[in-house]
Scaffold this motif. Structure first.
Motif, PDB file in Angstrom:
ATOM      1  N   LEU A 212       0.825  -1.208   0.000  1.00  8.83           N
ATOM      2  CA  LEU A 212       0.000   0.000   0.000  1.00  8.83           C
ATOM      3  C   LEU A 212       0.859   1.258   0.000  1.00  8.83           C
ATOM      4  CD1 LEU A 212      -2.844  -1.043   2.478  1.00  8.83           C
ATOM      5  CD2 LEU A 212      -2.973  -0.827  -0.015  1.00  8.83           C
ATOM      6  N   ALA A 213       1.976   1.199   0.711  1.00 11.87           N
ATOM      7  CA  ALA A 213       2.856   2.372   0.740  1.00 11.87           C
ATOM      8  C   ALA A 213       3.451   2.628  -0.642  1.00 11.87           C
ATOM      9  CB  ALA A 213       3.972   2.162   1.770  1.00 11.87           C
ATOM     10  N   GLY A 214       3.776   1.544  -1.341  1.00 13.36           N
ATOM     11  CA  GLY A 214       4.338   1.696  -2.677  1.00 13.36           C
ATOM     12  C   GLY A 214       3.326   2.223  -3.680  1.00 13.36           C
ATOM     13  N   MET A 215       2.028   1.976  -3.420  1.00 15.47           N
ATOM     14  CA  MET A 215       0.996   2.476  -4.323  1.00 15.47           C
ATOM     15  C   MET A 215       0.999   3.991  -4.415  1.00 15.47           C
ATOM     16  SD  MET A 215      -2.373   0.125  -3.601  1.00 15.47           S
ATOM     17  CE  MET A 215      -3.375   1.296  -4.528  1.00 15.47           C
ATOM     18  N   VAL A 216       1.401   4.639  -3.334  1.00 21.52           N
ATOM     19  CA  VAL A 216       1.431   6.103  -3.314  1.00 21.52           C
ATOM     20  C   VAL A 216       2.375   6.641  -4.385  1.00 21.52           C
ATOM     21  CG1 VAL A 216       1.939   8.114  -1.879  1.00 21.52           C
ATOM     22  CG2 VAL A 216       0.878   6.097  -0.860  1.00 21.52           C
ATOM     23  N   HIS A 217       3.392   5.867  -4.726  1.00 20.09           N
ATOM     24  CA  HIS A 217       4.378   6.301  -5.710  1.00 20.09           C
ATOM     25  C   HIS A 217       4.140   5.656  -7.072  1.00 20.09           C
ATOM     26  CE1 HIS A 217       6.524   8.016  -2.306  1.00 20.09           C
ATOM     27  NE2 HIS A 217       6.483   6.841  -1.703  1.00 20.09           N
TER      28      HIS A 217
ATOM     29  N   PRO B  85       2.199   5.771 -10.478  1.00 22.79           N
ATOM     30  CA  PRO B  85       1.348   6.635 -11.307  1.00 22.79           C
ATOM     31  C   PRO B  85       0.081   5.927 -11.807  1.00 22.79           C
ATOM     32  CG  PRO B  85       3.655   6.851 -11.942  1.00 22.79           C
ATOM     33  CD  PRO B  85       3.585   5.703 -10.981  1.00 22.79           C
ATOM     34  N   MET B  86       0.194   4.631 -12.118  1.00 25.03           N
ATOM     35  CA  MET B  86      -0.983   3.901 -12.601  1.00 25.03           C
ATOM     36  C   MET B  86      -2.097   3.919 -11.569  1.00 25.03           C
ATOM     37  SD  MET B  86      -2.602   0.695 -12.214  1.00 25.03           S
ATOM     38  CE  MET B  86      -1.349  -0.532 -11.836  1.00 25.03           C
ATOM     39  N   ALA B  87      -1.755   3.701 -10.292  1.00 22.32           N
ATOM     40  CA  ALA B  87      -2.756   3.707  -9.231  1.00 22.32           C
ATOM     41  C   ALA B  87      -3.398   5.092  -9.101  1.00 22.32           C
ATOM     42  CB  ALA B  87      -2.128   3.288  -7.904  1.00 22.32           C
ATOM     43  N   TRP B  88      -2.576   6.128  -9.199  1.00 17.70           N
ATOM     44  CA  TRP B  88      -3.106   7.488  -9.120  1.00 17.70           C
ATOM     45  C   TRP B  88      -3.978   7.807 -10.337  1.00 17.70           C
ATOM     46  CZ3 TRP B  88      -3.705  10.227  -5.042  1.00 17.70           C
ATOM     47  CH2 TRP B  88      -2.822  10.121  -3.978  1.00 17.70           C
ATOM     48  N   GLY B  89      -3.592   7.271 -11.498  1.00 17.25           N
ATOM     49  CA  GLY B  89      -4.401   7.493 -12.683  1.00 17.25           C
ATOM     50  C   GLY B  89      -5.780   6.879 -12.560  1.00 17.25           C
ATOM     51  N   VAL B  90      -5.837   5.652 -12.026  1.00 16.35           N
ATOM     52  CA  VAL B  90      -7.120   4.986 -11.806  1.00 16.35           C
ATOM     53  C   VAL B  90      -7.944   5.749 -10.778  1.00 16.35           C
ATOM     54  CG1 VAL B  90      -8.226   2.894 -10.913  1.00 16.35           C
ATOM     55  CG2 VAL B  90      -6.272   2.700 -12.466  1.00 16.35           C
ATOM     56  N   PHE B  91      -7.314   6.105  -9.655  1.00 12.77           N
ATOM     57  CA  PHE B  91      -8.024   6.797  -8.584  1.00 12.77           C
ATOM     58  C   PHE B  91      -8.546   8.151  -9.050  1.00 12.77           C
ATOM     59  CE2 PHE B  91      -8.277   9.638  -4.959  1.00 12.77           C
ATOM     60  CZ  PHE B  91      -8.968   8.875  -4.019  1.00 12.77           C
ATOM     61  N   ALA B  92      -7.666   8.944  -9.648  1.00 17.93           N
ATOM     62  CA  ALA B  92      -8.074  10.281 -10.086  1.00 17.93           C
ATOM     63  C   ALA B  92      -9.095  10.206 -11.217  1.00 17.93           C
ATOM     64  CB  ALA B  92      -6.849  11.075 -10.539  1.00 17.93           C
ATOM     65  N   GLY B  93      -8.940   9.224 -12.102  1.00 20.83           N
ATOM     66  CA  GLY B  93      -9.894   9.085 -13.188  1.00 20.83           C
ATOM     67  C   GLY B  93     -11.300   8.816 -12.688  1.00 20.83           C
ATOM     68  N   LEU B  94     -11.434   7.921 -11.701  1.00 15.69           N
ATOM     69  CA  LEU B  94     -12.759   7.571 -11.172  1.00 15.69           C
ATOM     70  C   LEU B  94     -13.313   8.641 -10.229  1.00 15.69           C
ATOM     71  CD1 LEU B  94     -12.225   3.744 -10.479  1.00 15.69           C
ATOM     72  CD2 LEU B  94     -13.733   4.752 -12.201  1.00 15.69           C
ATOM     73  N   VAL B  95     -12.489   9.112  -9.322  1.00 19.18           N
ATOM     74  CA  VAL B  95     -12.981  10.027  -8.276  1.00 19.18           C
ATOM     75  C   VAL B  95     -13.100  11.461  -8.778  1.00 19.18           C
ATOM     76  CG1 VAL B  95     -12.473  10.990  -5.996  1.00 19.18           C
ATOM     77  CG2 VAL B  95     -12.069   8.566  -6.446  1.00 19.18           C
ATOM     78  N   VAL B  96     -12.170  11.892  -9.642  1.00 24.00           N
ATOM     79  CA  VAL B  96     -12.178  13.272 -10.134  1.00 24.00           C
ATOM     80  C   VAL B  96     -12.729  13.350 -11.561  1.00 24.00           C
ATOM     81  CG1 VAL B  96     -10.781  15.309 -10.632  1.00 24.00           C
ATOM     82  CG2 VAL B  96     -10.217  13.852  -8.674  1.00 24.00           C
ATOM     83  N   GLY B  97     -12.243  12.481 -12.425  1.00 27.23           N
ATOM     84  CA  GLY B  97     -12.600  12.556 -13.833  1.00 27.23           C
ATOM     85  C   GLY B  97     -14.073  12.331 -14.111  1.00 27.23           C
TER      86      GLY B  97
END
Length: 458
Positions: free
Chosen positions: A348-353, A355-367
């Protein structure tokens, strides 16, 4: 003297060991008929998959990849169990999805351009924005996963709306369902165009011929489910052999599903009245006799069943037949087999770094909410359309947030995007976290005082 039983109970024919009342079965039947039941089962299956994958990761892996082969002549499919579920059973889910889409286009809210244009525009914004955000974050990395955040999990999103009850006006869930349908069309096109393997043109042309044959069956007035089912299986086989994902065959078969019934309503009424007259006359002569013992009544009842089938749309009948097996069987099985994440191995700590995880998260929650709300609001400002009566821009924002619940469809696309186990596990974790956040945000927006503001239009 015992109280008089309701007519429904009095008329009931019970088996020898069947209890007079069965509150447990009544409770189960009521639970099975609830709109949000499918979402509850999906959640249970997903949690079970995570628990199994965490407690017994090796056994879970062996179950997923249990080998199963099917061969016809020189052509064979040598898949693991999870592939048979994802490309085989899920083709039924996509067939049902295709039937729903066709019904909405032919007789539903997508039939009228005036009503559907705002839904289509918002859905388009809700697909383009997440894909763009993901691609921007992963431009120099795993850009191939752009399709993960474009999809909406309709059962979960709809269940969240149902949980809010009367606090949400009726047009909101209707709008969400229409939005999700168009969204599904976009996801299906993305899978067909960008997430299929290298194509075999020979099989592809054969699949096209089989699809045209399905359309010919429709044009010839064939309404037999068995005939369509066999033809659809042939289409699925050819599509898979061509290198296209098997679920596309489900959608393609649904496009050719017959909508028109066999006879006109007046013909049904005439036949039904005649057979009911025979049935009633015989019932007076044979009072107390079971239909099983009376061939005349049995024949009249069977004739009524045939008449009822001939006056109803095959598309609607097939929807009803498939709805519960897909919702209560195939989708939970898919979730169990695909949502499993070994929490011990997940960094989980590595997920913070990542980009793919952030892309999925930002795409669903923000996009999702950004694209849906901007598309809808821009059309209102330009005077191109109006929101449904009783629905506000604040409701549209809430719907946009709920549309960020990607779960089932997002996991499905993630399976197509990433082959490496660690990448897939990271994508699944990001999808689950993003879907939970999107659900919470959507419900919070929809119950806020601002959602009661008057409608805004251009």
């Amino acid at each position: 003297m015992s109280p008089t039983l309701p007519a429904k109970t009095q008329d009931r024919i019970r088996a020898p060991l069947e209890p007079a009342e069965s509150p447990l079965m009544d409770l189960f039947a009521e639970f099975a008929s609830m709109q949000g039941t499918a979402a509850v089962l999906l959640l249970i299956a997903s949690v079970a998959g995570v628990a199994f994958a965490t407690l017994e990761p090796d056994l879970y892996h062996d179950v997923l990849h249990f080998p199963m082969q099917f061969r016809i002549g020189d052509s064979a499919l040598d898949w693991g169990l999870v592939e048979w579920i994802n490309e085989g059973l899920m083709a039924l889910f996509f067939f049902l999805l295709g039937l729903e889409i066709k019904r909405e286009v032919t007789v539903g809210q997508l039939r009228e351009v005036r009503r559907s244009v705002v839904v289509v525009a918002c859905a388009a914004g809700g697909m383009l924005a997440p894909a763009a955000i993901y691609a921007a974050i992963n431009w120099q990395g795993l850009v191939y996963g752009w399709g993960i955040p474009i999809a909406t999990d309709t059962p979960f999103a709809y269940a969240a709306l149902l949980a809010l009850g009367s606090r949400v006006p009726r047009p909101v869930p209707v709008f969400l369902v229409g939005l999700a349908i168009v969204d599904d069309v976009g996801a299906i096109l993305a899978i067909a165009l960008f997430y299929s393997a290298e194509l075999d043109t020979g099989y592809l042309y054969s699949a096209l011929a089989a699809w045209v044959a399905l359309g010919l069956l429709n044009a010839l007035g064939v309404r037999n489910a068995l005939v369509y089912g066999l033809a659809a299986v042939v289409l699925w086989w050819l599509v898979v052999q061509a290198g296209v994902h098997g679920t596309i065959a489900g959608v393609a078969a649904a496009i050719m599903a017959p909508v028109r019934p066999k006879v006109q309503p007046h013909s049904f009424v005439k036949r039904a009245v005649a057979r009911l007259g025979h049935f009633q006359a015989r019932e007076k002569e044979q009072q107390g006799t079971d239909v099983f013992e009376d061939d005349v009544q049995d024949e009249a009842a069977q004739d009524l069943l045939v008449a009822a089938e001939r006056v109803t749309s095959p598309l609607r009948r097939w929807e009803r037949v498939l709805d519960r097996p897909v919702s209560f069987g195939i989708l939970p099985l898919f979730a169990f087999m695909n949502a499993g994440i070994d929490l011990h191995a997940l960094d989980l700590a590595g997920m913070v770094h990542e980009p793919m995880a952030w892309g999925v998260f930002a795409g669903l929650v923000v996009g999702k909410p950004l694209g849906i709300t901007l598309a809808g609001g821009l059309g209102l400002w330009l005077g191109l359309w109006r929101l449904p009566e009783g629905m506000t821009l604040h409701h549209l924002l809430g719907v946009g947030c709920l549309a960020g619940i990607g779960f089932t469809m997002s996991i499905f696309v993630a399976q197509l995007s990433f082959g490496a186990a660690d990448l897939l596990a990271t994508a699944k974790a990001a999808i689950v976290i993003a879907s939970l956040v999107a659900c919470g945000l959507g419900m919070a927006v929809l119950v806020s005082p601002y959602s009661a503001s008057p409608p805004r239009s251009g």
